[in-house]
Design an enzyme around this catalytic site. Structure first.
Site, PDB file in Angstrom:
ATOM      1  N   SER A  54       0.865  -1.183   0.000  1.00 59.41           N
ATOM      2  CA  SER A  54       0.000   0.000   0.000  1.00 59.41           C
ATOM      3  C   SER A  54       0.892   1.221   0.000  1.00 59.41           C
ATOM      4  O   SER A  54       2.059   1.138   0.387  1.00 59.41           O
ATOM      5  CB  SER A  54      -0.901   0.005   1.232  1.00 59.41           C
ATOM      6  N   ARG A 303      -0.277  -4.014  -6.966  1.00 55.45           N
ATOM      7  CA  ARG A 303      -1.479  -4.632  -6.393  1.00 55.45           C
ATOM      8  C   ARG A 303      -2.696  -3.876  -6.890  1.00 55.45           C
ATOM      9  O   ARG A 303      -2.678  -2.648  -6.994  1.00 55.45           O
ATOM     10  CB  ARG A 303      -1.421  -4.575  -4.859  1.00 55.45           C
ATOM     11  N   THR A 339      -6.656   1.785   4.579  1.00 51.07           N
ATOM     12  CA  THR A 339      -6.251   1.047   5.779  1.00 51.07           C
ATOM     13  C   THR A 339      -7.152   1.366   6.959  1.00 51.07           C
ATOM     14  O   THR A 339      -7.623   0.471   7.663  1.00 51.07           O
ATOM     15  CB  THR A 339      -4.780   1.345   6.125  1.00 51.07           C
ATOM     16  N   CYS A 495      -0.419  -7.279 -17.229  1.00 47.19           N
ATOM     17  CA  CYS A 495       0.224  -7.956 -16.100  1.00 47.19           C
ATOM     18  C   CYS A 495       1.522  -7.235 -15.738  1.00 47.19           C
ATOM     19  O   CYS A 495       2.376  -7.044 -16.602  1.00 47.19           O
ATOM     20  CB  CYS A 495       0.515  -9.415 -16.437  1.00 47.19           C
ATOM     21  N   CYS A 518       4.076 -14.615 -10.706  1.00 44.28           N
ATOM     22  CA  CYS A 518       2.880 -13.908 -10.236  1.00 44.28           C
ATOM     23  C   CYS A 518       3.107 -13.237  -8.893  1.00 44.28           C
ATOM     24  O   CYS A 518       3.541 -13.880  -7.926  1.00 44.28           O
ATOM     25  CB  CYS A 518       1.716 -14.893 -10.149  1.00 44.28           C
ATOM     26  N   CYS A 521      -1.331  -9.693  -7.851  1.00 41.56           N
ATOM     27  CA  CYS A 521      -1.966  -8.379  -7.937  1.00 41.56           C
ATOM     28  C   CYS A 521      -3.439  -8.478  -8.305  1.00 41.56           C
ATOM     29  O   CYS A 521      -4.204  -7.561  -8.057  1.00 41.56           O
ATOM     30  CB  CYS A 521      -1.229  -7.500  -8.944  1.00 41.56           C
ATOM     31  N   CYS A 524      -5.211  -9.663 -13.779  1.00 46.55           N
ATOM     32  CA  CYS A 524      -5.709 -10.531 -14.852  1.00 46.55           C
ATOM     33  C   CYS A 524      -7.141 -10.974 -14.593  1.00 46.55           C
ATOM     34  O   CYS A 524      -7.960 -11.053 -15.512  1.00 46.55           O
ATOM     35  CB  CYS A 524      -4.794 -11.746 -15.024  1.00 46.55           C
TER      36      CYS A 524
END
Length: 549
Positions: A54, A303, A339, A495, A518, A521, A524
């Site tokens: 984050s 992310r 958050t 991606c 991978c 995130c 896809c």
């Protein structure tokens, strides 16, 4: 197969801020009532915080509700915001610093902190364990278990040691069932079990589709003379244009480090767009490069974030469980903060569950009073006030949308008597490749811009290669037969980790999935225009291992 099982009062899926706030508050309630309660948190990352990424500027008011003595503790809130700057970038070299008087008040950060949310979750985990919570890192919740009456019974921990061919290896270890009176799902944005539950119980009926952005982040160590601890910079405009929207950030943390990032809305139309390469371009702008030049890139990650807000927020309760945090979509996009809102949803969830457990409410009931409690909290008020922020930018663009949001937030306090809605799912916005000009991105210079594979290396991503692919295609023919023809197979570009490739094998093309790259995130699963890719959990412990993101 008959599996071993364990019984708990509450099982929580995901050791992020929402899940750990739930666990801590539940045990506080248990101790205050002097009544024993068993609470378990399951985390797919190799350790708590390993999968957390984050920005982040953190609004600490939620901590006053959870730990009143947090200011006297060793909580990792070390950098208080000193001042904000917001720039509109009009080209690759031009910018304009906005006057604070023209900035939506939600973008002001007085009293907030620049933090690592990963480190905050590690601190919360220590608090939770001290209160008696059991935390199981490295174990992925792979399936939801249901009772005969269709209520949630708990979760199944995924098997370990199953090869790519589906056969058991020497290291095989069957997954265990975790049963609970109530199960809380706090997997983060686009949680694969949360997605299943929303569909099964029709929790999003009457809501606009959830909307998403893809957030990139790097941490850099920079020369001391370029560092201003506590400074927060946000940007809009370049390099995002022609139907691509979002914004960037630069946060000056402690120890001569800065976090730099770019959020790209996943409703973009041009299938030739490469969000990763847009981020590399972004760092070349003088507003950013003057801080990064001469520095060293330490970490990289990406992310998806859920940014639909109140208009897309599903019903958050169902028989036997609750959906909280970014799994539901509680992020306040007008503040670019999720958050504190995720933690608030966890606190409200804990108080709802605690009341039910203390009163002996029958397990598996739909605690729909949770929805009422959410609607009576400051969380709902925040999301209501910011409900137009994202739709305004989508409908009107950066400049007109920004003007609308200034009026809505600063003049009307977020209570403008109109609610804007964005009814088109992000994946459905993708245009045909023939209708757009391909984008030629500059080659990375190795100083400010980099390639995907060297970036993934910095994320410390690891997966056992001989395991079943966790990126599942509903129809293996679609990437080549449909997506390549219509969209030039955009998975190659959207991606951020180089997972998907189209390679030539003689006269034929082949779609290759490099699942070991991978970084979880979920882009896809969100952006594939054919909705053909389903992200499920790999073996527990796999994925990125972010040290302090």
């Amino acid at each position: 197969m008959e599996r071993e099982s364990m019984e708990f009062d509450v099982v929580i899926v995901g050791a992020g801020p929402a899940g750990l706030a739930t666990a801590c508050r539940l045990m506080q309630i248990s101790q205050d009532a002097d009544k024993e309660m068993t609470v378990c948190v399951v985390e797919k990352g190799s350790e708590v915080g390993a999968h957390i990424l984050s920005g982040a500027v953190f609004e600490p008011k939620v901590l006053d509700e959870l730990f009143t003595d947090w200011r006297e503790s060793d909580i990792p809130l070390n950098t208080k915001v000193t001042h904000d700057e917001i720039y509109l970038l009009s080209s690759e070299s031009n910018s304009k610093l906005m006057s604070n008087s023209l900035v939506p008040k939600t973008m002001h950060n007085e009293g907030n902190y620049i933090i690592s949310v990963g480190n905050l979750t590690r601190w919360l985990a220590e608090k939770a364990e001290g209160l008696g919570v059991e935390i199981f890192p490295g174990f992925a919740a792979s399936e939801v278990l249901f009772n005969q009456d269709n209520s949630v019974k708990g979760i199944l921990i995924g098997d370990m040691g199953v090869g790519a061919n589906g056969e058991e290896k020497d290291s095989y270890m069957p997954g265990m069932e975790l049963h609970a009176k109530y199960t809380v799902f706090s997997e983060g944005c686009r949680g694969h079990l949360g997605k299943e539950l929303i569909a099964k119980y029709h929790l999003d009926n009457g809501k606009t589709p959830q909307h998403y952005g893809l957030g990139f982040k790097e941490i850099w160590k920079i020369p001391a003379e370029q560092h201003q601890e506590g400074k927060v910079v946000h940007t809009g405009g370049w390099p995002l244009n022609q139907g691509t929207s979002g914004g960037g950030f630069l946060y000056h943390m402690e120890d001569n480090q800065v976090a730099v990032g770019l959020i790209i809305d996943l409703n973009y139309k041009n299938p030739h767009v490469s969000p990763f390469d847009e981020f590399q371009r972004y760092k070349q702008h003088p507003v950013i490069s003057q801080t990064l030049t001469g520095g060293e890139r330490l970490t990289y990650g990406a992310r998806a974030i859920a940014k639909g807000g109140l208009n897309s927020l599903p019903k958050m309760s169902f028989p036997g469980g609750l959906l909280i945090g970014c799994d539901a979509g509680t992020l306040n996009f007008a503040k670019i903060k999720g958050t504190h809102t995720a933690m608030k949803s966890g606190i409200v969830a804990a108080e709802t569950l605690g009341e039910a457990l203390m009163a002996g409410v029958e397990a598996g009931k739909d605690l729909d009073c949770f929805q009422t409690r959410i609607e009576q909290s400051w969380l709902h008020e925040e999301l209501f006030q910011s409900r137009n922020f994202g739709p305004a930018l989508h409908k009107f663009g950066t400049y007109l949308g920004g003007a609308f949001n200034f009026i809505d937030q600063n003049w009307f306090g977020g209570k403008f008597p109109i609610t804007l809605r964005d009814e088109t799912p992000d994946h459905a916005e993708m245009g045909l490749a023939k209708d757009f000009t391909p984008i030629k991105y500059p080659k990375p210079d190795g100083k400010l811009s980099f390639d995907k594979l060297s970036s993934v290396y910095l994320s410390n991503t690891y997966h056992e290669e001989d395991q079943k692919c966790h990126l599942q295609l509903k129809d293996a023919s679609i990437p080549i037969a449909v997506n390549l023809i219509k969209y030039n197979e955009p998975a190659q570009r959207y991606c951020p980790a180089g997972v998907y490739e189209v390679v030539a094998e003689g006269p034929e093309n082949k779609f290759v999935i490099n699942a070991q790259n991978c970084i979880h995130c979920k882009t896809c699963d969100i952006k594939d225009p054919s909705q053909n890719i389903t992200w499920v959990t790999p073996e527990g412990g796999g994925g990125p291992n972010y040290p302090n993101m």
